[in-house]
Design a protein around this motif. Sequence first.
Motif, PDB file in Angstrom:
ATOM      1  N   ARG A 394      50.001  23.250   7.579  1.00 41.06           N
ATOM      2  CA  ARG A 394      49.569  24.074   6.457  1.00 41.06           C
ATOM      3  C   ARG A 394      48.673  23.248   5.539  1.00 41.06           C
ATOM      4  N   VAL A 395      47.576  23.869   5.077  1.00 37.91           N
ATOM      5  CA  VAL A 395      46.617  23.153   4.231  1.00 37.91           C
ATOM      6  C   VAL A 395      46.168  24.048   3.088  1.00 37.91           C
ATOM      7  N   ALA A 396      45.880  23.412   1.951  1.00 38.92           N
ATOM      8  CA  ALA A 396      45.149  24.088   0.880  1.00 38.92           C
ATOM      9  C   ALA A 396      43.666  23.987   1.212  1.00 38.92           C
ATOM     10  N   LEU A 411      33.755  29.499  -4.644  1.00 38.73           N
ATOM     11  CA  LEU A 411      33.595  30.136  -3.345  1.00 38.73           C
ATOM     12  C   LEU A 411      34.896  30.748  -2.840  1.00 38.73           C
ATOM     13  N   LEU A 412      36.022  30.086  -3.137  1.00 35.57           N
ATOM     14  CA  LEU A 412      37.342  30.556  -2.684  1.00 35.57           C
ATOM     15  C   LEU A 412      38.288  30.616  -3.865  1.00 35.57           C
ATOM     16  N   SER A 413      39.333  31.392  -3.703  1.00 34.37           N
ATOM     17  CA  SER A 413      40.358  31.451  -4.747  1.00 34.37           C
ATOM     18  C   SER A 413      41.120  30.127  -4.782  1.00 34.37           C
ATOM     19  N   PRO A 414      41.658  29.729  -5.953  1.00 33.32           N
ATOM     20  CA  PRO A 414      42.342  28.433  -6.069  1.00 33.32           C
ATOM     21  C   PRO A 414      43.567  28.312  -5.171  1.00 33.32           C
ATOM     22  N   ASP A 415      44.167  29.441  -4.762  1.00 36.62           N
ATOM     23  CA  ASP A 415      45.384  29.376  -3.954  1.00 36.62           C
ATOM     24  C   ASP A 415      45.108  29.624  -2.468  1.00 36.62           C
ATOM     25  N   ALA A 416      43.859  29.426  -2.047  1.00 38.95           N
ATOM     26  CA  ALA A 416      43.521  29.656  -0.638  1.00 38.95           C
ATOM     27  C   ALA A 416      44.259  28.664   0.247  1.00 38.95           C
ATOM     28  N   GLU A 417      44.946  29.182   1.270  1.00 33.72           N
ATOM     29  CA  GLU A 417      45.688  28.343   2.199  1.00 33.72           C
ATOM     30  C   GLU A 417      45.524  28.877   3.616  1.00 33.72           C
ATOM     31  N   GLY A 418      45.817  28.008   4.586  1.00 36.19           N
ATOM     32  CA  GLY A 418      45.789  28.401   5.977  1.00 36.19           C
ATOM     33  C   GLY A 418      46.449  27.333   6.814  1.00 36.19           C
ATOM     34  N   SER A 419      46.282  27.403   8.136  1.00 36.74           N
ATOM     35  CA  SER A 419      46.882  26.434   9.040  1.00 36.74           C
ATOM     36  C   SER A 419      45.829  25.913   9.993  1.00 36.74           C
ATOM     37  N   VAL A 420      45.875  24.608  10.264  1.00 35.11           N
ATOM     38  CA  VAL A 420      44.947  24.006  11.226  1.00 35.11           C
ATOM     39  C   VAL A 420      45.562  23.919  12.613  1.00 35.11           C
ATOM     40  N   LYS A 421      46.833  24.250  12.741  1.00 41.09           N
ATOM     41  CA  LYS A 421      47.480  24.282  14.041  1.00 41.09           C
ATOM     42  C   LYS A 421      47.312  25.684  14.614  1.00 41.09           C
TER      43      LYS A 421
END
Length: 636
Positions: A394-396, A411-421
């Motif tokens: 999980r990454v910000a 460009l993105l919201s401050p709480d943008a998150e996702g996964s690199v896996k």
Amino acid sequence: MPQAPLKAVIFTALPVEFQEVRQFVAGVQRVKHPLGNVYEQGAFQANGQVWQVSIVQTGVGDSKSALQTERAVTFFDPDVVFFVGVAGGLKTDDVGIGDVVASTKVYGYESGKAEEEFKTRPEFGLSGFGLIEEASAEERSETPAWLTRLNASAGVDPKLKVGPIAVGEKVVASTKSSVCQFLRQHYSDALAVEMEGYGFLAAVNARSRPLPAIVIRGISDLIDNKNDDTHQEPEAVRQQKASHHASALAFQLLASYAPAQGLIEQYRPPRQVNDAVWNHLFSCLQDIPLSLLVALFTDQLSPEQRDILGALGNLTLLRQAFRRLDNLDLAIAWVGHIIRSAEHPPAGIDAFEVPLALTAWYAEYHPTEPPPPPPPSPPGYLLIGLEPKDDQGRVAIMAELHKDGAIDSDLLSPDAEGSVKEPEEALYQHLSQAVSKAEKVKTIEFFLSWQHLCCPIHEWKADGGLGSPTPLRRFRNTVVRSLDRAMLGRADEWFDTLTQQWERLQALDADNISECCHHVELLDCDKLDVDDESKHPILKLLTVLPDDKDDLLNLLTILLNSGIPVWFWAYKTPDVTPLSSAINQLLTADNLKEVATLAETIRKRRKDLPHLGVLFDCPTRRPAFASVSPYRQPAA
């Protein structure tokens, strides 16, 4: 709505020439001129364009040709005109019987002054530039399209030559004749000789609206042993074949035109120049020898313009050439060169004075110098930081646009998150949003932490503009940068060493790039010989990164301390020799000057380098999202 046909007029002198042209035209009908001339007219269709082709037989001789050309052109108002027929070959080393010559210019060789020795005063007509270009393209083609228009009985394929033609009222029948000797002495570049082409071009070029025109001649005989070779075909057969070959080229030139692209030579001069301007200019040039003008101007001209000057014998002919070109910008450039050459004579030019009247003419017509164009702006960059949130991938997600000296962090919201896996929908959506807002910026710098250097970012997907997930490698340049170097507490210290190595990198040239690469095939961090004194700003790690987190962290720490700005590695176990060779091809001085250049080169070669990883850290571009964060140790 059907497209209106374009109009062409093809002139011939002999019945056999007329008949061969007519074979290429469909639906032929007679058309009568109010003064009694009877023409024939039909249609020719090629490449989706219909041509209305009118055929005119002028009769033999230059004066008849000029008269009938003016009459027919005024009557039909065509878009392009040709003179098609037969000619005698002058340069037997270049042309043979059946070959075709397309004119660049046509000499009127009988113009001159009859003194004790005849003094030539060359007159010439110029063919249309666009038609010359089309003919030249056919001449140099390995598969000439015009040959496909020949009938099956053509036999050996004829050759095409593009060059000058000589024209006069005399039939040249022998190489021993005074006319032939005269031509070879004064018009040695002429490929063929005939009797109508100069009058034709003179009539066309005298019109107020210049008209694209060209003379096309099939070689029916050679001046050497004219009609004496018992092994050659009868003259009537040779004339028929030569006429057919010339006609085939003429209709291929028609077929090559694309009206939507303006290839009919719509004449758009820089200015419409009044004759009074040319009269004024050439009255100022009377005191400057023509030979000096030619010497000064030749190196300033295009090949076509040099060709014009090469045939000039006096200022009157030079003025005619300028009037034909109708190009005041060219005249201004020439006069400016005269004035500068008088102030600082080039090598081989004697000192001379510029008439005051010529200086005044230049001051009157010389345009204001345009301001220099602004320097190109540096390429913009999209910076994307992926800060670890846990040990599960999980990454910000942070994004900034760096362009024209400004930084856009919205460009993105401050709480943008996702996964690199196994990158999932959230990462795809955030990447697509950032790429969309960055618009035409082509290069993305991904700031990855040490845990995520094994992620092949070029395979991550975003919306490429069609609403569907597309691998970044297909439409954006990608490169890795070190998030740890940018964000951790020792960033300033690490950036100091990075800056030193960056300066070494920028000083490299083609001769010493290979000497500045640290080449590693078997990775052993204990034996990795890099430190902050290393003179190797490039690391070629010809293997995969360690799977063990402690080893990976150890490797990263060594590299950060060394300040090495460029690292290469493999995402999958490589074949060492091909990988090393491929990296060497990427390592050019130009590629190493700018991140975007190297990234663009790699993207274009991704098909051959699908598993190549590259980190390229530039100390002059630091992200605003770089904040002091705790150093993340690997999980136990």
